[in-house]
Design a protein around this motif. Structure first.
Motif, PDB file in Angstrom:
ATOM      1  N   MET A   1      55.274  24.179 -46.908  1.00 19.32           N
ATOM      2  CA  MET A   1      54.193  24.021 -46.275  1.00 19.32           C
ATOM      3  C   MET A   1      53.644  24.803 -45.316  1.00 19.32           C
ATOM      4  N   THR A   2      52.406  25.204 -45.589  1.00 18.02           N
ATOM      5  CA  THR A   2      52.261  26.300 -45.020  1.00 18.02           C
ATOM      6  C   THR A   2      50.960  25.594 -43.947  1.00 18.02           C
ATOM      7  N   THR A   3      50.564  25.812 -42.551  1.00 18.94           N
ATOM      8  CA  THR A   3      50.274  25.387 -41.753  1.00 18.94           C
ATOM      9  C   THR A   3      48.967  26.116 -40.649  1.00 18.94           C
ATOM     10  N   THR A   4      48.360  25.481 -40.565  1.00 11.62           N
ATOM     11  CA  THR A   4      47.482  26.467 -39.792  1.00 11.62           C
ATOM     12  C   THR A   4      47.459  26.179 -38.231  1.00 11.62           C
ATOM     13  N   ALA A   5      47.745  27.532 -37.530  1.00 11.69           N
ATOM     14  CA  ALA A   5      48.361  27.319 -35.990  1.00 11.69           C
ATOM     15  C   ALA A   5      47.290  27.774 -35.366  1.00 11.69           C
ATOM     16  N   PRO A   6      46.629  27.206 -33.811  1.00  9.22           N
ATOM     17  CA  PRO A   6      45.810  27.250 -33.231  1.00  9.22           C
ATOM     18  C   PRO A   6      45.181  28.761 -33.163  1.00  9.22           C
ATOM     19  N   ASP A   7      44.089  28.853 -32.790  1.00 10.09           N
ATOM     20  CA  ASP A   7      43.670  30.250 -33.188  1.00 10.09           C
ATOM     21  C   ASP A   7      44.467  31.439 -32.048  1.00 10.09           C
ATOM     22  N   THR A   8      44.918  30.448 -31.065  1.00  9.03           N
ATOM     23  CA  THR A   8      45.097  31.756 -30.061  1.00  9.03           C
ATOM     24  C   THR A   8      46.455  32.148 -30.294  1.00  9.03           C
ATOM     25  N   GLU A   9      47.263  31.245 -30.934  1.00 13.02           N
ATOM     26  CA  GLU A   9      48.570  31.133 -31.249  1.00 13.02           C
ATOM     27  C   GLU A   9      48.918  32.458 -32.501  1.00 13.02           C
ATOM     28  N   ALA A  10      47.617  32.141 -33.661  1.00 17.09           N
ATOM     29  CA  ALA A  10      48.100  33.183 -34.462  1.00 17.09           C
ATOM     30  C   ALA A  10      46.874  34.249 -34.580  1.00 17.09           C
ATOM     31  N   GLY A  11      46.499  34.540 -33.114  1.00 13.35           N
ATOM     32  CA  GLY A  11      45.819  35.998 -32.404  1.00 13.35           C
ATOM     33  C   GLY A  11      46.775  36.361 -31.721  1.00 13.35           C
ATOM     34  N   ARG A  12      47.451  36.162 -31.558  1.00 17.47           N
ATOM     35  CA  ARG A  12      48.186  36.831 -30.478  1.00 17.47           C
ATOM     36  C   ARG A  12      50.100  37.255 -31.424  1.00 17.47           C
ATOM     37  N   VAL A  13      49.863  36.172 -32.437  1.00 23.68           N
ATOM     38  CA  VAL A  13      51.439  36.642 -33.926  1.00 23.68           C
ATOM     39  C   VAL A  13      50.395  38.203 -33.893  1.00 23.68           C
ATOM     40  N   ALA A  14      49.628  37.825 -34.204  1.00 19.53           N
ATOM     41  CA  ALA A  14      48.620  38.545 -35.437  1.00 19.53           C
ATOM     42  C   ALA A  14      48.998  40.040 -33.758  1.00 19.53           C
ATOM     43  N   ALA A  15      48.162  39.905 -33.180  1.00 23.35           N
ATOM     44  CA  ALA A  15      48.082  41.438 -31.808  1.00 23.35           C
ATOM     45  C   ALA A  15      49.717  41.609 -32.038  1.00 23.35           C
ATOM     46  N   LEU A  16      51.055  40.784 -31.547  1.00 22.29           N
ATOM     47  CA  LEU A  16      51.931  41.363 -32.078  1.00 22.29           C
ATOM     48  C   LEU A  16      52.380  42.945 -32.978  1.00 22.29           C
TER      49      LEU A  16
END
Length: 333
Positions: free
Chosen positions: A1-16
Motif C-alpha cells: 500500500m502506498t502511504t503519504t509521507a510528511p512533506d518534509t520527508e518526501a521533500g528530502r528524498v526528492a532533493a536527494l
C-alpha cells in the motif's frame, strides 16, 4: 500500500533524487515522490521521472535503519541487470548508489511495474477455488523458470559464487553465522537445530539461480497474470531444492498452499511435471527443515533491530516457530 509521507520527508528524498540523477546525466524532472511502506527489509519510495511529457514510473529501494536481514544493493542490482534478457518478469534496474554516499543509504533505482501484491492470494475466499489453484500452478511454473535461467548468458556467474555440491552446508553456515551475530540471548533450540542440520547436510547435484524468498508477497498480479517477480536481494547460486523447501515449509503454508486443494505434495508434483525432473524427497526434507531454521533466524535479527531502535516492528521466534523448526529437523533426522 502506498502511504503519504510528511512533506518534509518526501521533500528530502526528492532533493536527494534530483541531485543523484543529475550526477547520472539523467534528464527529466523528479515528480510525485511518495513512500510505499517500509516493508520488512527495504525502504521503498515511488516517484516518476518526467521528460518532455514522457513519464517513467520508478522506485527507489533504500536500506532501512533496521530490517530482518542485511543484504547488498550492488549484488541485487547486478542480478536484476543479469536477468533483463531472461524472459522473467523482473524490473529493469536503472541506477545504483552502492555505498549510500549520495542517497544517504545504499540504494538502487528500478523501473516500477504494474500490478498488485497479495501475500494471501491463495487463501482469498473471494476468488473462486479453480482460479486460486491456477495461480498456484502459475507460481510454481514461475519458480521453475527462475531455476531454468542461463546464469552464464546474463553473466550471473561472474557476480554470484557457485557453491557446487556444498550448497546446503554453505547456506547453513551463513544463517548460523547470522544467528550468532544477531542474537541477544542464547537460543539453544536453534543451536541444536544447526548442529543436527549440519550432521545431515545433503550434497547438491546441480546449481541454479535461487531466489531465496519466493512467495506471493514478492509477486505482482494483474488479475490472474503475473506482472513482476520482485525482491531479488537474497538471490544466489545454489540448490534448486532450497527454493522448493522454502515454499513447502510449514511456517509458510498460509502463503503457498490451499487446504485440501493445493498442498505441499501437489506443489512438488507440479514442479516435477514442469521441469521434467525428479525431486529427491529425502534431500527436500532437509531443505524444509533448513527453511524453518532460516525463518526463525530472520526473526532473531528483526528482534535485535527493534530493540536497537532501527525497526518499528518487533520480531521474536515464538513457541510455535521453535516447535516447527524442531519438528522439521527431527523429522529430517
Amino acid at each position: 500500500m502506498t502511504t503519504t509521507a510528511p512533506d518534509t520527508e518526501a521533500g528530502r528524498v526528492a532533493a536527494l533524487l534530483r541531485a543523484f540523477l543529475a550526477g547520472q546525466d539523467a534528464t527529466g524532472t523528479v515528480d510525485a515522490v511518495r513512500r510505499a511502506g517500509s516493508g520488512r527489509s527495504r525502504d521503498n519510495w515511488l516517484f516518476d521521472l518526467v521528460d518532455d511529457g514522457a513519464r517513467e514510473p520508478l522506485i527507489l529501494r533504500t536500506d532501512p535503519d533496521g530490517g530482518l536481514i542485511d543484504t547488498d544493493r550492488s549484488v541485487e542490482f547486478a542480478v536484476l541487470k543479469g536477468l533483463e534478457g531472461s524472459g522473467l518478469p523482473t524490473p529493469v534496474a536503472r541506477w545504483l548508489d552502492a555505498d549510500g554516499s549520495e542517497l544517504g543509504r545504499p540504494s538502487l533505482i528500478m523501473r516500477r511495474l504494474g500490478g498488485v501484491c497479495d501475500y494471501r492470494v491463495l487463501r482469498d475466499d473471494n476468488r473462486p477455488l479453480g482460479e486460486r489453484i491456477g495461480l498456484a500452478r502459475t507460481f510454481c511454473e514461475l519458480l521453475a523458470g527462475v531455476h531454468a535461467v542461463d546464469r552464464r548468458a546474463g553473466a550471473l556467474d561472474a557476480t554470484l559464487t557457485d557453491p557446487g555440491p556444498e550448497a546446503a552446508r554453505a547456506e547453513l553456515d551463513r544463517w548460523a553465522g547470522i544467528l550468532r551475530a544477531d542474537q541477544l540471548e542464547p537460543w539453544p533450540e536453534l543451536e541444536y537445530a544447526a548442529v543436527v542440520l549440519g550432521e545431515r547436510a545433503p550434497r547438491s547435484t546441480g546449481t541454479v539461480l535461487v531466489h531465496a524468498d519466493f512467495k506471493p508477497g514478492n509477486i505482482l498480479l494483474d488479475g490472474d497474470r503475473v506482472t513482476a517477480l520482485l525482491d531479488w536481494e537474497l538471490a544466489h547460486l545454489g540448490d534448486p531444492l532450497e527454493d522448493l523447501g522454502w515454499v513447502t515449509q510449514p511456517l509458510r503454508a498460509g502463503e503457498h498452499t490451499i487446504p485440501g486443494a493445493w498442498e505441499a505434495a501437489d506443489l512438488v508434483a507440479h514442479y516435477e511435471h514442469t521441469t521434467g525432473s525428479t525431486v529427491d524427497r529425502a534431500a527436500l526434507a532437509w531443505w524444509v527443515a533448513f527453511s524453518s531454521f532460516k525463518t526463525a533466524v530472520m526473526q532473531v535479527s528483526g528482534l535485535r533491530a527493534f530493540l536497537e531502535g532501527r525497526a518499528d516492528e518487533p520480531y521474536r521466534p515464538t513457541r510455535r516457530v521453535l516447535a516447527e523448526v524442531l519438528d522439521a529437523v527431527l523429522e529430517d533426522s
